[in-house]
Design an enzyme around this catalytic site. Sequence first.
Site, short mmCIF file in Angstrom:
data_model
loop_
_atom_site.label_atom_id
_atom_site.label_comp_id
_atom_site.label_asym_id
_atom_site.label_seq_id
_atom_site.Cartn_x
_atom_site.Cartn_y
_atom_site.Cartn_z
N ILE A 260 -62.39 53.60 -22.20
CA ILE A 260 -62.22 53.79 -20.74
C ILE A 260 -60.75 54.09 -20.44
O ILE A 260 -60.43 54.99 -19.67
CB ILE A 260 -62.74 52.56 -19.96
N ASP B 163 -48.48 43.00 -24.99
CA ASP B 163 -49.57 42.03 -24.78
C ASP B 163 -49.54 41.69 -23.29
O ASP B 163 -48.62 41.01 -22.83
CB ASP B 163 -49.32 40.79 -25.64
N ASN C 110 -56.48 47.84 -16.78
CA ASN C 110 -57.75 48.17 -17.44
C ASN C 110 -58.03 47.29 -18.67
O ASN C 110 -59.19 47.12 -19.04
CB ASN C 110 -57.72 49.65 -17.84
N ARG D 204 -46.81 42.11 -10.59
CA ARG D 204 -45.51 41.54 -10.19
C ARG D 204 -44.36 42.22 -10.92
O ARG D 204 -43.28 42.41 -10.35
CB ARG D 204 -45.49 40.02 -10.46
N TYR E 32 -65.54 35.64 -18.54
CA TYR E 32 -65.16 37.03 -18.20
C TYR E 32 -65.58 37.34 -16.77
O TYR E 32 -64.80 37.91 -15.99
CB TYR E 32 -65.87 37.94 -19.20
N LYS F 245 -63.34 38.34 -13.59
CA LYS F 245 -63.49 39.63 -12.89
C LYS F 245 -63.72 39.38 -11.39
O LYS F 245 -63.25 40.18 -10.55
CB LYS F 245 -64.63 40.44 -13.49
N1 LIG Z 1 -67.61 48.88 -21.60
C1 LIG Z 1 -68.27 48.39 -20.56
O1 LIG Z 1 -69.53 48.39 -20.54
C2 LIG Z 1 -67.52 47.87 -19.35
C3 LIG Z 1 -68.25 47.55 -18.18
C4 LIG Z 1 -67.59 47.05 -17.07
C5 LIG Z 1 -66.21 46.88 -17.12
N2 LIG Z 1 -65.51 47.21 -18.23
C6 LIG Z 1 -64.06 46.98 -18.22
O2 LIG Z 1 -63.38 48.17 -18.55
C7 LIG Z 1 -62.13 47.85 -19.18
C8 LIG Z 1 -62.01 48.65 -20.47
O3 LIG Z 1 -63.09 48.31 -21.32
P1 LIG Z 1 -63.49 49.11 -22.63
O4 LIG Z 1 -64.97 49.04 -22.76
O5 LIG Z 1 -62.81 50.45 -22.68
O6 LIG Z 1 -62.87 48.13 -23.72
P2 LIG Z 1 -62.27 48.45 -25.15
O7 LIG Z 1 -62.48 47.21 -25.96
O8 LIG Z 1 -62.79 49.75 -25.66
O9 LIG Z 1 -60.71 48.63 -24.82
C9 LIG Z 1 -59.91 47.57 -24.38
C10 LIG Z 1 -58.49 47.81 -24.86
O10 LIG Z 1 -57.66 46.74 -24.38
C11 LIG Z 1 -56.76 46.39 -25.42
N3 LIG Z 1 -56.31 45.01 -25.22
C12 LIG Z 1 -57.01 43.86 -25.49
N4 LIG Z 1 -56.24 42.79 -25.25
C13 LIG Z 1 -55.03 43.26 -24.82
C14 LIG Z 1 -53.82 42.63 -24.45
N5 LIG Z 1 -53.69 41.29 -24.45
N6 LIG Z 1 -52.78 43.41 -24.06
C15 LIG Z 1 -52.89 44.76 -24.05
N7 LIG Z 1 -54.01 45.41 -24.43
C16 LIG Z 1 -55.07 44.66 -24.80
C17 LIG Z 1 -57.54 46.59 -26.70
O11 LIG Z 1 -56.68 46.72 -27.82
C18 LIG Z 1 -58.36 47.83 -26.39
O12 LIG Z 1 -57.68 49.00 -26.81
C19 LIG Z 1 -62.14 46.33 -19.38
O13 LIG Z 1 -61.41 45.71 -18.35
C20 LIG Z 1 -63.60 45.97 -19.28
O14 LIG Z 1 -63.79 44.64 -18.85
C21 LIG Z 1 -66.14 47.70 -19.37
#
Ligand SMILES: NC(=O)c1ccc[n+]([C@@H]2O[C@H](COP(=O)([O-])OP(=O)(O)OC[C@H]3O[C@@H](n4cnc5c(N)ncnc54)[C@H](O)[C@@H]3O)[C@@H](O)[C@H]2O)c1
Length: 258
Positions: A15, A59, A85, A118, A148, A152
């Site tokens: 995403i 991080d 994100n 911030r 989670y 959210k």
């Molecule tokens: N995939 C779904 O079905 C879905 C549905 C609703 C919401 N979301 C939300 O969309 C967003 C992206 O999800 P996604 O599916 O692409 O996830 P993903 O796991 O593909 O990507 C998440 C990224 O965040 C990075 N990350 C994790 N911890 C971190 C930290 N402490 N600091 C910096 N980076 C960090 C990871 O390395 C990874 O690259 C998330 O907030 C997720 O909750 C996803």
Amino acid sequence: MTKAIAIVTGAAGDIGRAIAARLAVDHDVILMVDIDVAAGEKAARALGPAERFVAQSCDVTNEASVGEMAKRAATLGLVRTLVNNAGAARAVSLHDTTAEIWRMDNALNLEAAFLCFRAVEDQLKASKGSVINIASVNGMNVFGHPAYSAAKAGLLHLTKLIAVEYGKFGIRSNAVAPGTVRTQAWEARAAANPNVFEEARRWYPLQRVVDPADVANAVSFLAGSQAAAITGVCLPVDCGLTAGQAELARTFSQSEHY
Ligand SMILES: NC(=O)c1ccc[n+]([C@@H]2O[C@H](COP(=O)([O-])OP(=O)(O)OC[C@H]3O[C@@H](n4cnc5c(N)ncnc54)[C@H](O)[C@@H]3O)[C@@H](O)[C@H]2O)c1
């Protein structure tokens, strides 16, 4: 001319990458923030040149690391858009949730957005920019993954807190709540049940799940001038999931039209 910067956290994920690509249409530089340095660099290089797509190791749960990220952004130009994100879910039920998991999920899915905001709020004031928080349908209704989901739900409230307190500076704050999106975050569940997306599909009025590009399009709209009067809202990008379920409507109404 000062360059317009968009920060996307968790930018190495599916995403995040789609959002970075979409925001590059109307931002000069995309700061692609991720804890996974190698994946962040790879994602940035796949999208374009190093002066437009800048990988930043950070991080987002660590205040010092977030501070470094904000400093890096300031050296590149002025932050116009912050997309919080980065996010992930750990335990699937309350019964399986330990205190440590509760804290970790809240740190990543809620507190990190506060820290990032911030850290760049002065830059957002100067640009009259906006924040977009990637929430989830899990923050609106119960679909499992409790810590989670609670985080959210908090993120939706943080979205409103920023909108109300910072509106006087011209800063807007909105959230996008995706339903099921096909991403690497689903790998383990898809491996355990190859039909997981087919099974999920039947609960969605549009009879499909969400693509990363659907989320990116909504983010681009909320970040852009077309949304100049929109702040404090949550835009579900959920193929209708939170509107209702046709199967249940059929049971209740006994109408074959559902
Ligand atoms: N995939 C779904 O079905 C879905 C549905 C609703 C919401 N979301 C939300 O969309 C967003 C992206 O999800 P996604 O599916 O692409 O996830 P993903 O796991 O593909 O990507 C998440 C990224 O965040 C990075 N990350 C994790 N911890 C971190 C930290 N402490 N600091 C910096 N980076 C960090 C990871 O390395 C990874 O690259 C998330 O907030 C997720 O909750 C996803």
